[in-house]
Write a protein that holds these residues in place. Structure first.
Motif, PDB file in Angstrom:
ATOM      1  N   ASN A  19      36.455  27.870  55.825  1.00  9.42           N
ATOM      2  CA  ASN A  19      34.837  27.005  55.775  1.00  9.42           C
ATOM      3  C   ASN A  19      33.519  27.917  56.901  1.00  9.42           C
ATOM      4  O   ASN A  19      33.106  28.779  57.089  1.00  9.42           O
ATOM      5  CB  ASN A  19      34.431  26.634  55.058  1.00  9.42           C
ATOM      6  N   VAL A  20      34.269  27.636  57.986  1.00  7.09           N
ATOM      7  CA  VAL A  20      33.993  27.473  59.534  1.00  7.09           C
ATOM      8  C   VAL A  20      34.270  28.582  59.782  1.00  7.09           C
ATOM      9  O   VAL A  20      32.932  30.177  60.057  1.00  7.09           O
ATOM     10  CB  VAL A  20      34.347  27.198  61.007  1.00  7.09           C
ATOM     11  N   PHE A  21      35.351  30.104  59.216  1.00 10.21           N
ATOM     12  CA  PHE A  21      35.177  31.045  59.294  1.00 10.21           C
ATOM     13  C   PHE A  21      34.205  32.031  59.220  1.00 10.21           C
ATOM     14  O   PHE A  21      33.784  33.066  58.893  1.00 10.21           O
ATOM     15  CB  PHE A  21      36.405  31.519  58.906  1.00 10.21           C
ATOM     16  N   GLN A  22      33.821  31.840  57.985  1.00  9.81           N
ATOM     17  CA  GLN A  22      33.496  32.299  56.654  1.00  9.81           C
ATOM     18  C   GLN A  22      31.727  32.456  56.559  1.00  9.81           C
ATOM     19  O   GLN A  22      30.915  33.479  56.636  1.00  9.81           O
ATOM     20  CB  GLN A  22      33.497  32.011  55.072  1.00  9.81           C
ATOM     21  N   SER A  23      31.529  31.103  57.795  1.00  7.37           N
ATOM     22  CA  SER A  23      30.178  30.612  57.707  1.00  7.37           C
ATOM     23  C   SER A  23      29.571  31.826  58.982  1.00  7.37           C
ATOM     24  O   SER A  23      28.762  32.499  59.246  1.00  7.37           O
ATOM     25  CB  SER A  23      29.490  29.958  58.498  1.00  7.37           C
ATOM     26  N   ILE A  24      30.840  31.842  60.027  1.00  5.65           N
ATOM     27  CA  ILE A  24      30.070  33.236  61.366  1.00  5.65           C
ATOM     28  C   ILE A  24      30.529  34.546  60.902  1.00  5.65           C
ATOM     29  O   ILE A  24      29.673  35.288  61.094  1.00  5.65           O
ATOM     30  CB  ILE A  24      32.061  32.346  62.470  1.00  5.65           C
ATOM     31  N   TYR A  25      31.871  34.976  60.583  1.00  7.10           N
ATOM     32  CA  TYR A  25      32.027  36.339  60.183  1.00  7.10           C
ATOM     33  C   TYR A  25      31.926  36.904  58.919  1.00  7.10           C
ATOM     34  O   TYR A  25      31.677  37.614  58.378  1.00  7.10           O
ATOM     35  CB  TYR A  25      33.685  36.377  60.371  1.00  7.10           C
ATOM     36  N   LYS A  26      31.182  35.917  58.090  1.00  3.46           N
ATOM     37  CA  LYS A  26      30.941  36.777  56.475  1.00  3.46           C
ATOM     38  C   LYS A  26      32.157  36.795  55.160  1.00  3.46           C
ATOM     39  O   LYS A  26      31.714  37.910  55.190  1.00  3.46           O
ATOM     40  CB  LYS A  26      29.785  37.284  56.298  1.00  3.46           C
ATOM     41  N   LYS A  27      33.069  36.942  55.935  1.00  5.49           N
ATOM     42  CA  LYS A  27      34.220  36.912  54.970  1.00  5.49           C
ATOM     43  C   LYS A  27      35.244  35.965  55.254  1.00  5.49           C
ATOM     44  O   LYS A  27      34.971  35.481  56.563  1.00  5.49           O
ATOM     45  CB  LYS A  27      34.894  38.724  55.503  1.00  5.49           C
ATOM     46  N   LYS A  28      36.934  36.245  54.262  1.00  6.80           N
ATOM     47  CA  LYS A  28      37.247  35.051  54.374  1.00  6.80           C
ATOM     48  C   LYS A  28      38.480  36.131  55.814  1.00  6.80           C
ATOM     49  O   LYS A  28      38.740  36.771  56.011  1.00  6.80           O
ATOM     50  CB  LYS A  28      38.300  35.947  53.197  1.00  6.80           C
ATOM     51  N   PRO A  29      39.604  34.550  55.867  1.00  7.98           N
ATOM     52  CA  PRO A  29      40.262  34.765  57.302  1.00  7.98           C
ATOM     53  C   PRO A  29      42.128  35.593  55.728  1.00  7.98           C
ATOM     54  O   PRO A  29      42.221  35.226  55.314  1.00  7.98           O
ATOM     55  CB  PRO A  29      40.625  33.722  57.570  1.00  7.98           C
ATOM     56  N   ASP A  30      41.990  37.129  56.926  1.00  9.91           N
ATOM     57  CA  ASP A  30      42.879  37.672  56.338  1.00  9.91           C
ATOM     58  C   ASP A  30      44.270  37.013  56.425  1.00  9.91           C
ATOM     59  O   ASP A  30      45.666  36.639  55.666  1.00  9.91           O
ATOM     60  CB  ASP A  30      43.043  39.031  57.188  1.00  9.91           C
ATOM     61  N   PHE A  31      44.281  36.546  57.567  1.00 10.01           N
ATOM     62  CA  PHE A  31      45.566  35.097  57.338  1.00 10.01           C
ATOM     63  C   PHE A  31      45.247  33.884  58.248  1.00 10.01           C
ATOM     64  O   PHE A  31      44.329  34.369  59.080  1.00 10.01           O
ATOM     65  CB  PHE A  31      47.069  36.075  58.024  1.00 10.01           C
TER      66      PHE A  31
END
Length: 461
Positions: A19-31
């Motif tokens: 959720n933190v990753f998506q809020s910052i980078y506007k995408k899902k983590p790849d891995f």
């Protein structure tokens, strides 16, 4: 063998970092990447001398969410712990890790791993790098002797390698991370990185170097290890203490080499010296007594012993943050290294041949206690808080020692199962309570079992 890739099992932590990753980078983590911390059961300050050690991986780890973008050639870092600032830089082979006064920044450890991977790439591939976006979550206590910094360096290298589709064997990654962590100024020996990549759940490892190899150590039934934090910390890269011990061992090896008609400028480690001389550890101990004086050496003493110049000693033997040291204790440091190397072998052989029972545990505990005494008295890397913890631990443990670099950090104790809770209650009452600590014990005193090494996780979709 490359690092294992597994499907991510969702839990509260993985959901939070996603959720933190998506809020910052506007995408899902790849891995995702997980690299564990470690506790060294025995074999302290001898890996950089070329001798085997016996660590195991912890449950506590560095956990990364990672994604790439096709443009920009940037590295972007965010830590879920907001006391650590965000960081961004260009992603190329000119990454600089400039150290100023005080401890390194958290992201500089990450840069070590990135730089190490980029240096393996051909020039043409450096022109087409993607941007790498990372969110970091860490549960390894910092500056506690449990390898938080090496875990972060190793996680960064693994994230970069996987982002760039490099499939490097675990041993190669471990060696690369041991080298590139030296960009932060610490002259380590490779134990932390080796166990980070080579650990296997359920067993400790006997790790040897050059070539890097590991052997499973099955701990005897009834062996419970408890880690306790002294509530004092040392950042190895922030002082010269650690590197001072490295060069003291190096100087001891060089003087013994010179007195035995070897080219001292080619000798860096006591282990290498032993191989060249073809002697066993007991013979090396005897040679130490013959070749080294028990009183401290000045730099001028060393120059005279080696029949050389100050300039050559600075270049061949010392590091930038040890050139101003006035006194070096060589006999004591060498004595610790050779005896500690013997203790590691005895520990390994005891586990290997264990029939179980109290005698086996007593032998292992005695070796651990002897190790601490040597680290306190000969290597002088303990701390009053560590020594107090060791003393308090004697009532309910079979053996206790400092683990990690020392000068603070943690102890590791071997405890019989029936005494674990009594021991934990005792140090809560007699060590932590007088210091005003009444909560958060799960982070400063805990049992541990051997966990697995580094792993890459992908979405389970």
């Amino acid at each position: 063998m490359p690092v294992q890739i597994e499907k991510l099992i969702k839990n509260e932590r993985s959901e939070k970092i996603t959720n933190v990753f998506q809020s910052i980078y506007k995408k899902k983590p790849d891995f995702f990447v997980r690299v564990p911390g470690r506790v060294n059961l025995i074999g302290e300050h001898i890996d950089y001398c070329g001798y085997g050690v016996c660590p195991m991986a912890l449950d506590q780890d560095i956990f990364l969410a990672v994604g790439t973008a096709g443009e920009g050639k940037k590295l972007r870092l965010h830590n879920v712990d907001r006391k650590f600032e965000d960081f961004e830089c260009e992603l190329d082979d000119n990454i600089e890790i400039s150290l100023e006064n005080g401890p390194p920044k958290w992201y500089q450890y990450f840069l070590c791993g990135i730089k190490g991977i980029l240096e393996t790439l051909p020039k043409d591939q450096l022109q087409n790098l993607p941007s790498i976006c990372v969110v970091v979550s860490g549960t390894v206590p910092q500056s506690a002797g449990l390898s938080s910094s090496s875990a972060l360096v190793s996680a960064a290298a693994l994230a970069a390698a996987h982002s760039l589709k490099l499939q490097l064997p675990k041993e190669e990654l471990a060696n690369l991370c041991a080298r590139c962590e030296r960009y932060i100024g610490t002259q380590g020996g490779g134990m932390d990185q080796a166990i980070a990549f080579l650990a296997k759940e359920g067993c400790a490892k006997y790790i040897e170097f050059e070539p890097l190899r590991s052997t499973e150590v099955i701990l005897p039934t009834g062996a419970v290890f408890v880690i306790a934090h002294s509530l004092t910390n040392l950042n190895k890269a922030a002082t010269g203490d650690f590197n001072c011990r490295v060069v003291e061992c190096r100087l001891a090896a060089q003087i013994i080499a010179h007195k035995n008609s070897l080219d001292w400028t080619k000798i860096k480690r006591l282990g290498d010296l032993q191989k060249l001389l073809g002697l066993n550890l007991d013979e090396m101990l005897a040679l130490t007594g013959e070749c080294l004086k028990t009183t401290p050496y000045t730099k001028q003493d060393i120059i005279q012993e080696l029949n050389t110049t100050s300039s050559l000693v600075d270049t061949v033997s010392l590091t930038p943050n040890t050139r101003d040291i006035e006194k070096f204790k060589l006999y004591q440091r060498a004595l610790h290294v050779f005896n500690e190397a013997k203790r590691v072998k005895q520990f390994y052989e005891t586990c290997k041949n264990a029939a179980g029972g109290e005698d086996t545990l007593l032998t292992l505990g005695t070796l651990m206690s002897q190790s601490h005494e040597s680290l306190r008295d000969l290597y002088e890397c303990s701390h009053p808080q560590l020594d107090k913890l060791v003393e308090i631990s004697k009532s309910f443990t079979l053996g206790t020692r400092l683990t990690g670099a020392g000068w603070g950090g943690c102890t590791v104790s071997l405890v019989a199962p029936e005494n674990v809770q009594k021991f934990i209650d005792s140090i809560k009452e007699n060590f932590f309570k007088p210091l005003g600590v009444t909560e958060g014990f799960e982070f400063i005193v805990f049992t541990t079992t051997p966990k697995s090494g580094a792993c890459i996780y992908v979405h389970n979709e």
